[in-house]
Write an enzyme that holds these catalytic residues in place. Structure first.
Site, PDB file in Angstrom:
ATOM      1  N   HIS A  11       7.547  52.242  18.492  1.00  0.00           N
ATOM      2  CA  HIS A  11       6.012  52.912  18.851  1.00  0.00           C
ATOM      3  C   HIS A  11       4.984  51.983  18.758  1.00  0.00           C
ATOM      4  CE1 HIS A  11       2.777  55.602  19.038  1.00  0.00           C
ATOM      5  NE2 HIS A  11       3.437  56.591  18.722  1.00  0.00           N
TER       6      HIS A  11
ATOM      7  N   GLU B 196       5.424  52.224  24.249  1.00  0.00           N
ATOM      8  CA  GLU B 196       6.630  52.431  23.310  1.00  0.00           C
ATOM      9  C   GLU B 196       7.811  52.185  23.815  1.00  0.00           C
ATOM     10  OE1 GLU B 196       5.503  56.285  21.655  1.00  0.00           O
ATOM     11  OE2 GLU B 196       3.593  55.963  22.163  1.00  0.00           O
TER      12      GLU B 196
HETATM   13  O1  LIG Z   1       0.452  61.093  15.295  1.00  0.00           O
HETATM   14  P1  LIG Z   1       1.783  60.685  15.384  1.00  0.00           P
HETATM   15  O2  LIG Z   1       2.717  61.683  15.285  1.00  0.00           O
HETATM   16  O3  LIG Z   1       2.149  59.359  15.019  1.00  0.00           O
HETATM   17  O4  LIG Z   1       2.029  60.629  17.062  1.00  0.00           O
HETATM   18  C1  LIG Z   1       1.243  59.989  17.979  1.00  0.00           C
HETATM   19  C2  LIG Z   1       1.593  59.854  19.324  1.00  0.00           C
HETATM   20  O5  LIG Z   1       2.896  59.481  19.657  1.00  0.00           O
HETATM   21  C3  LIG Z   1       3.553  59.355  20.941  1.00  0.00           C
HETATM   22  O6  LIG Z   1       2.756  58.592  21.507  1.00  0.00           O
HETATM   23  C4  LIG Z   1       3.143  60.608  21.772  1.00  0.00           C
HETATM   24  O7  LIG Z   1       3.467  60.546  23.079  1.00  0.00           O
HETATM   25  C5  LIG Z   1       1.785  61.290  21.479  1.00  0.00           C
HETATM   26  O8  LIG Z   1       1.805  62.679  22.026  1.00  0.00           O
HETATM   27  C6  LIG Z   1       1.602  61.369  19.932  1.00  0.00           C
HETATM   28  O9  LIG Z   1       0.140  61.829  19.712  1.00  0.00           O
END
Ligand SMILES: O=P(O)(O)OC[C@H]1O[C@H](O)[C@H](O)[C@@H](O)[C@@H]1O
Length: 295
Positions: free
Chosen positions: A169, A269
């Site tokens: 990510h 990601e």
């Molecule tokens: O806040 P987190 O659990 O780290 O997730 C952060 C982000 O991750 C990914 O990019 C998803 O597609 C998003 O929908 C999410 O908000």
């Protein structure tokens, strides 16, 4: 393993979390041992290739916001994953699986004048088995020089097959006003902000609103800033890529994230998710490669 005998690497603590700090002639890096999360990578004479929140917190069982968190053995909300994933999860509360909240061991470190290669390992333990019942070895390997190379390897060391989804990510620095992403043109994507319908992207992507999409394509992607000579190149052998920017409203709801930070970051990601779920028979290994460089 300790940092004894190492020239460029030393173990330091950021609040509650042990981190490997690397000061090498070619780069400076910081890797959090919780989650095997590369937090910062600065090639000598260049800017950080990764974005790390100024509000990042270094607490056990939560991932600092930024760098490259590992999403494993599922991506996003468990219920959005195929049944072979969701049915195996006994505690689906954590988004992006549990790997990012687990302490990895240092497996190996090799230092040379040109690069540092290291690997960090997580094996199933009583905490992971409470969430997901399988026996595994998860290895995050890094080759760091003037750029980042990372491999996430999953080995099934149990007696039955298991399935997982995964993502590296990457949080990347970007002035969204002057930046465009190339690599997704003519590719289909699932729009997580529009009932998860399939769409076709025709053009380069600019960030002018919240973006949260699963592009059914591994890349390569480039983050091109019209104000800069160099750009970021992201290459992976994953089959999917999530492109994400939280924009104004979601930024206010996100933890460890300043309200205006959506203007200076985006995520690309590298992943295998949705129907690109990976299934491993006992003894099998799968790996996901990523490289990030400024070119
Ligand atoms: O806040 P987190 O659990 O780290 O997730 C952060 C982000 O991750 C990914 O990019 C998803 O597609 C998003 O929908 C999410 O908000």
């Amino acid at each position: 393993m300790s940092d004894k005998g190492l020239v460029f690497c030393k173990i330091i603590f950021h609040d509650e979390l042990p981190c490997l700090q690397i000061e090498h002639p070619k780069f400076q890096a910081l890797i959090c041992l919780q989650g095997a999360q590369l937090l910062s990578f600065v090639p000598t004479g260049k800017q950080n290739l990764l974005w790390l929140s100024p509000l990042a917190e270094y607490k056990t069982e939560q991932s600092p916001r930024g760098g490259i968190p590992i999403c494993w053995p599922w991506f996003g909300n468990a219920e959005k994953n195929p049944p072979e994933i969701f049915d195996a999860v006994t505690n689906p509360e954590q988004a992006h699986g549990f790997a990012r909240n687990q302490l990895f061991d240092i497996d190996e470190v090799n230092e040379t004048a040109h690069k540092v290669q290291l690997s960090l390992m997580l094996s199933d333990n009583s905490a992971t088995r409470e969430i997901w019942p399988h026996a595994f070895e998860l290895k995050a390997s890094f080759t760091l020089s003037d750029h980042i190379e990372m491999t996430l390897s999953t080995k099934n060391i149990g007696n039955i097959p298991f399935s997982f989804t995964e993502a590296l990510h990457s949080y990347l620095p970007a002035n969204i006003k002057t930046t465009q992403i190339t690599g997704a043109e003519q590719q289909t994507y699932v729009d997580a902000l529009d009932k998860w319908v399939n769409k076709l992207e025709l053009n380069r992507i600019g960030i002018q609103k919240e973006v949260d999409r699963i592009v059914r394509h591994g890349g390569p992607y480039r983050i091109i800033d019209s104000d800069k000579k160099e750009h970021l190149l992201i290459e992976s052998d994953g089959k999917d890529s999530i492109i994400w920017n939280p924009w104004i409203d979601k930024s206010k709801r996100l933890s460890q994230f300043p309200d205006h930070a959506y203007q200076s970051m985006l995520c690309i990601e590298s992943a295998n998710i949705l129907d690109n779920v990976v299934t491993l028979a006992p003894g099998q290994t799968h790996s996901l490669d990523l490289s990030i460089k400024s070119v």
